[in-house]
Design a protein around this motif. Sequence first.
Motif, PDB file in Angstrom:
ATOM      1  N   TYR A 315       0.829  -1.211   0.000  1.00  0.00           N
ATOM      2  CA  TYR A 315       0.000   0.000   0.000  1.00  0.00           C
ATOM      3  C   TYR A 315       0.862   1.259   0.000  1.00  0.00           C
ATOM      4  O   TYR A 315       0.597   2.213  -0.718  1.00  0.00           O
ATOM      5  N   VAL A 316       1.924   1.240   0.812  1.00  0.00           N
ATOM      6  CA  VAL A 316       2.788   2.424   0.891  1.00  0.00           C
ATOM      7  C   VAL A 316       3.464   2.668  -0.458  1.00  0.00           C
ATOM      8  O   VAL A 316       3.471   3.788  -0.992  1.00  0.00           O
ATOM      9  N   SER A 318       2.519   1.614  -3.382  1.00  0.00           N
ATOM     10  CA  SER A 318       1.524   1.985  -4.389  1.00  0.00           C
ATOM     11  C   SER A 318       1.117   3.453  -4.251  1.00  0.00           C
ATOM     12  O   SER A 318       0.861   4.127  -5.253  1.00  0.00           O
ATOM     13  N   ALA A 319       1.056   3.923  -3.016  1.00  0.00           N
ATOM     14  CA  ALA A 319       0.739   5.340  -2.814  1.00  0.00           C
ATOM     15  C   ALA A 319       1.817   6.195  -3.475  1.00  0.00           C
ATOM     16  O   ALA A 319       1.528   7.193  -4.142  1.00  0.00           O
ATOM     17  N   ALA A 322       1.210   6.198  -7.140  1.00  0.00           N
ATOM     18  CA  ALA A 322       0.103   7.083  -7.515  1.00  0.00           C
ATOM     19  C   ALA A 322       0.562   8.534  -7.516  1.00  0.00           C
ATOM     20  O   ALA A 322       0.224   9.312  -8.416  1.00  0.00           O
ATOM     21  N   ASN A 355       6.491   1.209  -9.097  1.00  0.00           N
ATOM     22  CA  ASN A 355       5.808   0.156  -8.349  1.00  0.00           C
ATOM     23  C   ASN A 355       6.519  -1.183  -8.503  1.00  0.00           C
ATOM     24  O   ASN A 355       6.704  -1.916  -7.538  1.00  0.00           O
TER      25      ASN A 355
END
Length: 369
Positions: A315-316, A318-319, A322, A355
């Motif tokens: 999640y980190v 991927s943030a 983004a 990523n």
Amino acid sequence: MYDLTVIIPTFKEEANIRNIITEVDAVFQKNALNGEILVVDDNSPDNTIAIVNELKKTMKNLNLLVRTSDHGLSQSVADGFLHACSDVFVVIDADMSHPPSLIPKMFEEIRAGSEVVIGSRYMEGGGIKKWPLKRRIISLGATFLGRLLVPDITDPVSGFFAVRQSVVAEAHLKPRGYKILLEVLGKGTWENDKEIPFEFSDREIGTSKLKIKTIIEYAQQVLDITLYSFTHHQSAAWREWKKIFKFGIVGLTGIVVNVAILNLLLLAGVRYEIALVFAIVVAIFNNFLWNDLWTFKDHARKSISSIWKRLQLFYVVSAGGALINYGVAVILVYVVTMDGNLANLCGILLGFIWNFVVNRRVTWPRTRG
Ligand SMILES: Nc1nc2c(ncn2[C@@H]2O[C@H](COP(=O)(O)OP(=O)(O)OP(=O)(O)O)[C@@H](O)[C@H]2O)c(=O)[nH]1
Ligand SMILES: [Mg+2]
């Protein structure tokens, strides 16, 4: 037949050659190794050849290959692979930069099942003594580029390594320049590697041959290995491409999940801003699951044993991806006045690269040893 062959490439090493041969042979004797020493010389104009010939008179296990065409370090090592009288090769510099005392450990690891054993300067416990900043930067750049092809190896351009004959037997090595190990790793057939830390010491005697041309040749080599992997699917570089490809497919499923959830929630009357957050969070979760179960199945669950930890990392990262996507697109639209969709595509591409590269190393590193 010997148990192993220590290949020493040389060019103008009259000041070092006697020393390195004597040391390697002493290591053989001390560890009861039935080893061959193969000096591969590019027809040095100094006394290197004469000294080896003189030593040969008393050392049965010393052999010399003098090359007269296609001058080059990597080419010499590749020639050494063809002329060695054993199935295990250890490559070592003549200038005492690499400690011969590690040879038995390397050989032991090969016997224990590793196909490639690398003396690493960049893993914990390794290092480089007395290198000027310029050389450190060049070496780090080369290492970074090499690790795009073989991310699990900390030092893919080390000059000190052991390899089984079977790894290179089928590979069409076309080495140029200095980085024979990357050629072996990129084109060879292998699964199991092991790295052993060591401290590299700069040569004290003799001359260095590093030139700008070396750097250009290296970039060409990385490209060549990349192209080679497209047609040789047993190579390690191809294994990496497969992962990138799977990661990409998973990314596409993420888009489908994202759009589906968004529309379902909108149908259910949820406000757009809220629905979008859910869609993104669930899509990332979808991507995590498929990458964990499929893309990286051979090395997930090993180094970072908790799935929650991997999920959090994903999640980190991927943030971050983004943010890169967003930042790049905005900059391209407002600073370069690029078309909005094209700018977004560029952002997506860079976010994807981020990523993959970061998750590959941080979320799903492969355990070794
Ligand atoms: N056969 C052959 N050996 C070479 C050639 N260039 C270098 N070598 C040998 O390869 C090993 C590594 O070369 P070095 O010149 O020490 O390279 P380096 O360690 O990157 O740089 P320095 O130690 O700073 O000179 C040494 O044993 C050299 O003698 C070459 O063109 N042909
Ligand atoms: Mg050297």
